[in-house]
Structures are given as structure tokens and as C-alpha cells.
Design a protein around this motif. Structure first.
Motif: not given
Length: 101
Positions: A18, A21-26, A28-29
Motif C-alpha cells: 500500500e 502504491l501510494k508513493r507511485l501514484k504521488r 505519477e502526479g
């Protein structure tokens, strides 16, 4: 150890998954933000600062993945012995070399 398509981790800590995934979404932004900065002809040092931030965020994901790999996959291979340990040692050395560049 050969790299096979579709290999899976021996085990993955759900909390680590988790967090990654949270870091990777950040990240991506952040990368989308970098694209906007380039499109808007922003000041180069400002863009470089953001690139540095993305690099560090990716390194944090890499550290988490390395920890999981050592804790689960590498430990299982080394404990199993029977020919699995030596390829794992080679894989770990190669990973450390790649990460240190």
C-alpha cells in the motif's frame, strides 16, 4: 537467477504494498507536474529541483522493494539451499550494483 516474465514475489507485506502504491501514484502526479512545468517554460532550476524530488521518491520505493525482497524472496532462497542460494547471491549483488549507480 534468470529473469522470467511474470515471476511473483514470494511474499509481500500488505502495508509495504500500500505504501508503494501510494508513493507511485504521488510520483505519477509529480511527473505530470514536470510535464506542465516544461510546457510552461518554467525556470530550469525549479524543474531540476522537482526532478530531484521524483528521483528521491523513486529511491524510497526501491528501498521498500529491496527490503521486501531480502525479507521474503532472498531469505527463502538462501534457506532452501539446494542450488537456490548461489543464484540469489548473484541476483542481490547485481541489484545492489544497479542501485548504486
Amino acid at each position: 537467477m534468470q529473469h522470467e516474465e511474470g515471476r511473483k514475489a514470494t511474499a509481500v507485506d500488505p502495508g509495504a504494498r500500500e505504501r508503494n502504491l501510494k508513493r507511485l501514484k504521488r510520483i505519477e502526479g509529480q511527473v505530470r507536474g514536470l510535464q506542465r512545468m516544461v510546457e510552461e517554460d518554467r525556470y530550469c532550476p525549479d524543474i531540476m529541483t522537482q526532478i530531484s524530488s521524483v528521483h528521491e521518491a523513486l529511491r524510497a520505493v526501491g528501498r521498500e522493494l529491496m527490503r521486501n525482497h531480502l525479507k521474503h524472496c532472498a531469505t527463502a532462497a538462501i534457506r532452501a539451499g539446494n542450488g537456490e542460494a548461489e543464484p540469489m547471491y548473484d541476483e542481490l549483488i547485481e541489484m545492489m550494483y544497479k542501485l548504486s549507480r
